[in-house]
Structures are given as C-alpha cells and as structure tokens.
Design a protein around this motif. Sequence first.
Motif, mmCIF file in Angstrom:
data_model
loop_
_atom_site.group_PDB
_atom_site.id
_atom_site.type_symbol
_atom_site.label_atom_id
_atom_site.label_comp_id
_atom_site.label_asym_id
_atom_site.label_seq_id
_atom_site.Cartn_x
_atom_site.Cartn_y
_atom_site.Cartn_z
ATOM 1 N N PHE A 1 -8.911 5.177 9.852
ATOM 2 C CA PHE A 1 -9.398 5.037 8.489
ATOM 3 C C PHE A 1 -10.771 4.370 8.548
ATOM 4 C CE2 PHE A 1 -9.912 3.331 4.291
ATOM 5 C CZ PHE A 1 -9.462 4.379 3.506
ATOM 6 N N VAL B 1 -6.529 -5.556 5.292
ATOM 7 C CA VAL B 1 -5.261 -5.002 5.782
ATOM 8 C C VAL B 1 -5.064 -5.438 7.241
ATOM 9 C CG1 VAL B 1 -5.497 -3.018 4.238
ATOM 10 C CG2 VAL B 1 -6.211 -2.794 6.623
ATOM 11 N N SER C 1 -3.451 5.367 -0.790
ATOM 12 C CA SER C 1 -3.806 4.107 -1.473
ATOM 13 C C SER C 1 -5.154 3.592 -0.993
ATOM 14 C CB SER C 1 -2.755 3.034 -1.208
ATOM 15 O OG SER C 1 -1.527 3.385 -1.812
ATOM 16 N N LEU C 2 -5.345 3.606 0.321
ATOM 17 C CA LEU C 2 -6.613 3.122 0.865
ATOM 18 C C LEU C 2 -7.771 3.998 0.379
ATOM 19 C CD1 LEU C 2 -5.565 2.223 4.542
ATOM 20 C CD2 LEU C 2 -5.989 0.654 2.632
ATOM 21 N N LEU D 1 0.822 -1.216 0.000
ATOM 22 C CA LEU D 1 0.000 0.000 0.000
ATOM 23 C C LEU D 1 0.853 1.262 0.000
ATOM 24 C CD1 LEU D 1 -2.718 -1.182 2.506
ATOM 25 C CD2 LEU D 1 -3.078 -0.668 0.080
ATOM 26 N N THR E 1 -0.680 -2.195 9.579
ATOM 27 C CA THR E 1 -0.816 -1.215 8.495
ATOM 28 C C THR E 1 -1.485 0.060 8.994
ATOM 29 O OG1 THR E 1 -0.929 -2.928 6.807
ATOM 30 C CG2 THR E 1 -1.877 -0.803 6.227
ATOM 31 N N VAL F 1 -12.577 -1.638 2.522
ATOM 32 C CA VAL F 1 -11.337 -1.935 3.231
ATOM 33 C C VAL F 1 -11.696 -2.461 4.609
ATOM 34 C CG1 VAL F 1 -9.206 -0.963 4.185
ATOM 35 C CG2 VAL F 1 -10.091 -0.110 1.989
ATOM 36 N N ARG G 1 -11.100 2.914 -1.842
ATOM 37 C CA ARG G 1 -12.491 3.280 -1.525
ATOM 38 C C ARG G 1 -13.147 4.031 -2.669
ATOM 39 N NH1 ARG G 1 -14.786 3.565 3.647
ATOM 40 N NH2 ARG G 1 -15.681 5.588 3.153
ATOM 41 N N THR H 1 0.164 5.415 2.286
ATOM 42 C CA THR H 1 -0.750 4.299 2.541
ATOM 43 C C THR H 1 -2.189 4.804 2.627
ATOM 44 O OG1 THR H 1 0.959 3.091 3.725
ATOM 45 C CG2 THR H 1 -1.310 2.443 4.156
ATOM 46 N N ARG H 2 -2.345 5.916 3.304
ATOM 47 C CA ARG H 2 -3.695 6.497 3.406
ATOM 48 C C ARG H 2 -4.241 6.837 2.018
ATOM 49 N NH1 ARG H 2 -6.684 8.894 7.387
ATOM 50 N NH2 ARG H 2 -5.020 9.019 8.932
#
Length: 279
Positions: A194, A150, A165-166, A123, A154, A176, A170, A162-163
């Motif tokens: 998150f 995840v 990517s998440l 990620l 993570t 997620v 979404r 990473t945030r």
Amino acid sequence: RAKDGGRDRVAVYDSAMREEAQARHVAEHRVRRALRTDGLRVVWQPIVDLRTSELVAAEALVRLEDPVEGILEPKHFVDTAEDTGLIVDVDTWVLQEVLRQLREWRRDGVGLQVSFNVSGKTLEHPAFAHRLAHSVESTGASGSSLLAEVTERTLIDLSTSTRASLGELRSIGARVGLDDFGTGYSSLSYLDRFPLSFLKIDMSFVRPLGSSDRAEAVVRALISLAHAHGMVVTAEGVETELQARMLRDMGCDRAQGWLFGRPVEAGRLPTGPVTASRP
Ligand code: C2E
Ligand code: MG
Ligand code: MG
Ligand code: MG
C-alpha cells in the motif's frame, strides 16, 4: 520429583491463566463502561520538525478515565479492546474527537496535522472509513491534515476491506503511515502493498542511539529506505538531546518523545519552537 514439579508448574500455570482471564474480564468491563459513559479521553503528544524544532503535528493517544482507578493508559485496555472487537468503537470515538479538535484548531488558526492510531480490526469495518469520509465532507474538516497510523500487522494481513478503507482515507486527502516500524518482522515486502506517506521508527531503535554503533547503522538504513520510498520519517521515543542531534544529522525529518513533550490536553500543547522538555 519431576512429576511433582510438573504438577506444580501446571498449578502455577493454571492460576496465572486464571488471573489473566480475570484481568481481561475487568478490562473489557471498563472499556464497555467507558464507551457508555463518556469515559474516554484523548491526550496529544507533540511531533516536531527536527530541522526547525517547530511543532508540526500532534498524535492523539487514547486514555480511559476509570471511576476507581483514574486515568488508564492503553496498555491496560487496548489489547483487550482488540480481542473483543471493542477497539472499533474506541477508534471511532477517538476519530470523532480528532475531527472535533481539528475543526477547533482550524477555527483558531492553528495549522497542525493530527495523527491517530487505527487498529487493523477497525479498518476491516467498511463503516469506519465511510463515516470518516462523510464527517470530513459534512463538517468541512480538512482531510489532508489527517495522518492515519497503521501497524505492520495491518499491512501483512491486508484484506480487501482493509485495502478499501485505506484507499478511502487517501481519497479524502489523509496520509497513511506505518507506526512502530522495525518491530517484529524481518521481511519488508509488505511495504509495497500500500502506498505509505510516512514511517515512524520505533523507539527501541532510538533508545540505544549514542551508545551503540549498530543501532546508529540500523536507524541510518531505515531513514534512507524510507526516503527512497518518498516517505517522511518520524523517530519515536526521543528522550535526549544527543538522540535528537544524531537523528537530525542522519536526515530524519520529524521527532516525537519526552524531550519535546509528553502527551497533554490539547490546550497545553506548546506553541512556537519546542526546545526543551516540558513537565
Ligand atoms: P504508539 O502509537 O506507538 O504511541 C507512542 C507511545 O509511546 C505512547 O504511549 C507515548 O506516550 C509513548 N511515548 C512517546 N514518547 C515517549 C518517550 O520519549 N519515551 C517513552 N518511554 N515513551 C514515549 P501510549 O499513549 O501509552 O500508547 C501506547 C500505544 O497504544 C500506542 O503506541 C498505540 O499503539 C496504542 N494506542 C493509543 N491510542 C490509540 C487509539 O486511539 N487507537 C488504537 N487502536 N491504539 C491506540
Ligand atoms: Mg502511534
Ligand atoms: Mg509507535
Ligand atoms: Mg507502540
């Protein structure tokens, strides 16, 4: 005497370390070769709705087909893949396979959600989520059928990339969720970092159900915590009818485990209600 013992311990330690280094070296070589020679496989494990016992999703689990050892499970290579960064390529390969399978199921009228595991390292690479979003758009795969699993780690280490990517996952409709929930960390503050759609209760909490009142109280608390946050709860590692019944009575939404089916090739997933364990 104490000195000799100490020296022996050092010697034992050295040789254990040497063996471990050797094992990692072998594992790394295997992963590199598998990536090069189309040696990775995906098997699918059923996830059922506990109320109806219907198959609602399947989790993609990676396997490595080694020319000598045969099919290897993740415990033989995933840690090494994480340490060397090769996990990014492994996850990317698995995801392409997940999307391919999703398209095939959609073509055949099979309406399953697909769950896949994604490492924190993966990620962190912006390219992963970009590529996923692009594949989903260009192939017409349905992003809303995707469940990204995840780990707590993570979310605890959550970096800006990473945030992002998440967030991108979404934005294409993917959900997620948190895998192996309850293992390792005593603080749950990371849950607010998150917006999670689902939570998978680790099998270490499921296993003692029926033999420990304490385990039952913990699972009940985890389920109500998840529901209070609007998350769907899946229990992992359900092996007995008793565990399934208790989880159902506690309001757990979904279950996965040997009772409902082991990971198999896509074509061997059960259709219709999944009532008994399959070989
Ligand atoms: P996980 O994501 O928590 O997957 C569940 C693991 O529990 C799987 O092991 C599954 O075969 C096993 N399991 C399911 N039901 C039962 C049961 O009733 N009893 C018992 N004893 N075990 C059960 P598997 O396939 O060996 O995978 C192990 C771990 O490797 C996964 O745990 C996941 O953390 C990691 N992994 C698997 N595929 C991938 C992947 O594509 N990418 C990444 N990054 N990690 C992966
Ligand atoms: Mg998982
Ligand atoms: Mg898990
Ligand atoms: Mg696990």
